[in-house]
Design a protein around this motif. Structure first.
Motif, PDB file in Angstrom:
ATOM      1  N   ILE A 282      47.977  45.792  44.438  1.00 27.78           N
ATOM      2  CA  ILE A 282      46.710  46.409  44.033  1.00 27.78           C
ATOM      3  C   ILE A 282      46.191  45.778  42.746  1.00 27.78           C
ATOM      4  N   LEU A 283      47.086  45.530  41.785  1.00 31.80           N
ATOM      5  CA  LEU A 283      46.676  44.883  40.535  1.00 31.80           C
ATOM      6  C   LEU A 283      46.189  43.452  40.790  1.00 31.80           C
ATOM      7  N   SER A 284      46.803  42.780  41.749  1.00 35.06           N
ATOM      8  CA  SER A 284      46.348  41.422  42.102  1.00 35.06           C
ATOM      9  C   SER A 284      44.922  41.452  42.627  1.00 35.06           C
ATOM     10  N   ILE A 285      44.622  42.446  43.461  1.00 33.83           N
ATOM     11  CA  ILE A 285      43.257  42.580  43.995  1.00 33.83           C
ATOM     12  C   ILE A 285      42.265  42.792  42.855  1.00 33.83           C
ATOM     13  N   VAL A 286      42.592  43.709  41.961  1.00 36.64           N
ATOM     14  CA  VAL A 286      41.679  44.061  40.865  1.00 36.64           C
ATOM     15  C   VAL A 286      41.446  42.867  39.935  1.00 36.64           C
ATOM     16  N   LEU A 287      42.538  42.217  39.502  1.00 34.09           N
ATOM     17  CA  LEU A 287      42.397  41.089  38.567  1.00 34.09           C
ATOM     18  C   LEU A 287      41.749  39.886  39.241  1.00 34.09           C
ATOM     19  N   GLY A 288      42.069  39.669  40.520  1.00 32.69           N
ATOM     20  CA  GLY A 288      41.450  38.561  41.241  1.00 32.69           C
ATOM     21  C   GLY A 288      39.953  38.730  41.373  1.00 32.69           C
ATOM     22  N   VAL A 289      39.519  39.945  41.679  1.00 34.47           N
ATOM     23  CA  VAL A 289      38.084  40.229  41.797  1.00 34.47           C
ATOM     24  C   VAL A 289      37.370  40.022  40.468  1.00 34.47           C
ATOM     25  N   ILE A 290      37.985  40.471  39.390  1.00 36.56           N
ATOM     26  CA  ILE A 290      37.379  40.293  38.060  1.00 36.56           C
ATOM     27  C   ILE A 290      37.177  38.807  37.767  1.00 36.56           C
ATOM     28  N   GLY A 291      38.203  37.994  38.050  1.00 34.86           N
ATOM     29  CA  GLY A 291      38.086  36.551  37.829  1.00 34.86           C
ATOM     30  C   GLY A 291      37.021  35.919  38.700  1.00 34.86           C
ATOM     31  N   ALA A 292      36.964  36.321  39.974  1.00 34.10           N
ATOM     32  CA  ALA A 292      35.984  35.744  40.905  1.00 34.10           C
ATOM     33  C   ALA A 292      34.560  36.053  40.473  1.00 34.10           C
ATOM     34  N   ILE A 293      34.337  37.246  39.940  1.00 33.93           N
ATOM     35  CA  ILE A 293      32.993  37.630  39.499  1.00 33.93           C
ATOM     36  C   ILE A 293      32.623  36.956  38.171  1.00 33.93           C
ATOM     37  N   ALA A 294      33.615  36.808  37.297  1.00 36.08           N
ATOM     38  CA  ALA A 294      33.335  36.344  35.933  1.00 36.08           C
ATOM     39  C   ALA A 294      32.964  34.870  35.860  1.00 36.08           C
ATOM     40  N   PHE A 295      33.538  34.024  36.724  1.00 38.31           N
ATOM     41  CA  PHE A 295      33.344  32.578  36.583  1.00 38.31           C
ATOM     42  C   PHE A 295      32.076  32.096  37.268  1.00 38.31           C
ATOM     43  N   TRP A 296      31.529  30.985  36.720  1.00 39.45           N
ATOM     44  CA  TRP A 296      30.384  30.299  37.313  1.00 39.45           C
ATOM     45  C   TRP A 296      30.776  28.939  37.862  1.00 39.45           C
ATOM     46  N   ASP A 297      32.054  28.655  37.870  1.00 40.77           N
ATOM     47  CA  ASP A 297      32.556  27.419  38.473  1.00 40.77           C
ATOM     48  C   ASP A 297      32.936  27.715  39.920  1.00 40.77           C
ATOM     49  N   MET A 298      32.368  26.966  40.846  1.00 41.23           N
ATOM     50  CA  MET A 298      32.547  27.268  42.270  1.00 41.23           C
ATOM     51  C   MET A 298      34.010  27.214  42.702  1.00 41.23           C
ATOM     52  N   LYS A 299      34.727  26.224  42.220  1.00 36.25           N
ATOM     53  CA  LYS A 299      36.138  26.125  42.588  1.00 36.25           C
ATOM     54  C   LYS A 299      36.928  27.323  42.077  1.00 36.25           C
ATOM     55  N   LYS A 300      36.659  27.728  40.859  1.00 37.16           N
ATOM     56  CA  LYS A 300      37.419  28.851  40.285  1.00 37.16           C
ATOM     57  C   LYS A 300      37.085  30.170  40.964  1.00 37.16           C
ATOM     58  N   ILE A 301      35.857  30.322  41.422  1.00 34.84           N
ATOM     59  CA  ILE A 301      35.494  31.540  42.155  1.00 34.84           C
ATOM     60  C   ILE A 301      36.357  31.682  43.401  1.00 34.84           C
ATOM     61  N   ILE A 302      36.503  30.597  44.144  1.00 32.35           N
ATOM     62  CA  ILE A 302      37.310  30.662  45.376  1.00 32.35           C
ATOM     63  C   ILE A 302      38.799  30.746  45.042  1.00 32.35           C
TER      64      ILE A 302
END
Length: 495
Positions: A282-302
């Protein structure tokens, strides 16, 4: 026919050995690699059908009976993962021809590429816990070379971090195996399960809980579960796109598979271990989503969306009922396919624009509508929008969560779908719409050729979702084995 299960390991192994001697003849390397890859897909498909018709297949290497000799085992989960790996390997190989560069091709790229597939397919197929370590090392040594090949400053820096993390992880793996052997006295995975069942009649001994947590740390480092994903965003960002696609689709999934296999086969008596797995997922889901939303680099989003998917799959495993396990297997295959497709699509965008920074990209839809709409389909598939491939797996995981009275976890999985969709639609809206731009070097980008590879994966994903009813029996069979370890034990020990 039983011998078929070793061929997805032997074919890339011998191919890699042959390609070492063809390093200066690029066209010959490509032809041999393609023939090998197609052969592996065919054999993997035959293995899946054999397991579907007959049941779990096992092969005694050197004719020593289990548990004394080395055993290869292919149940439905392993067979499906090997087939998916073979398809993704083929698609990324074709994509490499126009993107990887002559210098890398002459420095054993295709040979090491095949050795990586040896490690991945071997990890999925082995029935011996020590040989799981061996195949992990084959996979990791190949990944070290693929990561550093090209020698850019970024690659060299991230290679050091990646190497250090995996050396520590491998040392912990050996320690965990040694502790486990000291308790159960065997390395055969089916025999380990039988021994643990005998030991755990009056409750799970504390030492086995410690070993379960140790295995979770080892495989969590490789699978990038919270809080052990710290190495992945930088390390996966560094290599060229076909290598990134291969890493993102396959390497973390080997860690996920290993957690799934050991927890459902060895430690299914230990509810505390499953509880810890659920919290970390569950923590992986939450932290992963935060990272995906925060970045503007396409590779890092995925890349951060990989962490989200790892959490979703392992949450399904931690709930451990029929619906959640079936959904986890379904979603695991889906995520391998769609992550590879998304990385390849982003690679095309980078080849056109020369950047992965989304703030410097816009208006691509005008000149590349095929690329834009293919990315759109892949994006909504990633988020689990029906009828595409992510929907059924996530629905089953959520259903399993509610059935298992894990309301909070199931709600997190549901909410993550919306936020994952937001993160990838940010790429679609900002990168493909808006102000039309021209980019230096755009004419040299072989966009039409490169687009064929991700289109194949997106079509597979669409068919996977639309035809989910017809392929669901395969996932149900895989889940049955995970939920009923006796069938695995009997197939290996009572031949």
């Amino acid at each position: 026919m039983t011998n078929l299960i070793i061929l997805p390991i032997l074919i890339p192994l011998f191919t890699g050995a042959i390609l070492i001697f063809l390093n200066k003849t690029i066209m010959a390397q490509r032809v041999v690699a393609v023939i090998s890859s197609i052969s592996t897909i065919i054999v993997s498909w035959l293995v899946v059908q054999k397991v579907r018709e007959v049941g779990i297949q096992s092969l005694k290497v050197s004719s020593w009976d289990a548990p004394f000799g080395i055993t290869l085992v292919s149940d439905m989960l392993a067979a499906l993962l090997v087939l998916t790996t073979s398809v993704i390997g083929f698609v990324c190989l074709i994509y490499s021809f126009k993107t990887i560069g002559k210098e890398r091709e002459e420095h054993y790229y295709y040979a090491v590429y095949n050795f990586l597939l040896v490690g991945v397919n071997g990890a999925f197929t082995t029935g011996d816990i020590f040989n799981l370590f061996v195949f992990f090392e084959v996979m990791l040594m190949s990944s070290y070379v693929l990561l550093v090949l090209g020698g850019t400053k970024l690659q060299l820096r991230e290679s050091i971090k990646y190497l250090l993390v995996n050396v520590i992880s491998s040392a912990l793996f050996v320690i965990a195996v040694a502790y486990l052997y000291s308790v159960v006295g065997t390395l055969n995975m089916a025999h380990i399960s039988a021994r643990i069942s005998e030991i755990s009649v009056n409750g799970m001994p504390g030492i086995l809980t410690v070993i379960a947590v140790l295995f979770l740390i080892v495989f969590g480092l490789k699978g990038a579960i919270f809080p052990l994903y710290f190495w992945m965003p930088g390390s996966y960002y560094a290599p060229p796109v076909p290598v990134l696609a291969l890493f993102g689709a396959l390497l973390t999934k080997v860690g996920v598979y290993s957690i799934t296999r050991t927890y459902t086969l060895f430690f299914y008596h230990d509810m505390d271990a499953f509880g810890l797995l659920s919290v970390l997922a569950i923590l992986s889901i939450v932290l992963g989503v935060i990272g995906a939303i925060a970045f503007w680099d396409m590779k890092k989003i995925i890349i951060y969306n990989i962490i989200v998917a790892v959490g979703v799959i392992l949450y399904g495993v931690s709930v451990s009922n029929t619906a959640s396990i079936t959904g986890a297997v379904n979603y695991l295959i889906h995520d391998m396919i769609i992550k590879a497709a998304l990385f390849l699509l982003i690679g095309i965008v980078i080849s056109i624009t020369g950047t992965s920074d989304l703030r410097n990209v816009s208006g691509l839809m005008n000149r590349y509508p095929g690329l834009g709409w293919t990315f759109f389909i892949a994006a909504i598939a990633l988020a689990g929008i029906p009828p595409l491939s992510g929907f059924v797996g996530k629905l089953l995981i959520v259903k399993g969560g509610f059935e298992g009275e894990s309301i909070f976890g199931a709600s997190v999985v549901l909410m993550s779908s919306l936020l994952v969709l937001f993160s990838v639609m940010k790429i679609f809206i900002n990168g493909f719409w808006g102000l039309d731009r021209t980019y230096a070097g755009e004419e040299k980008a072989p966009a039409r050729y490169l687009l064929a590879a991700p289109i194949v994966l997106v079509v597979i994903s669409a068919l996977y979702g639309i035809g989910s009813e017809s392929i669901l029996p395969y996932f149900t069979q895989a889940a049955d084995t995970l939920l009923n370890p006796d069938s695995y034990i009997d197939a290996v020990l009572k031949e």
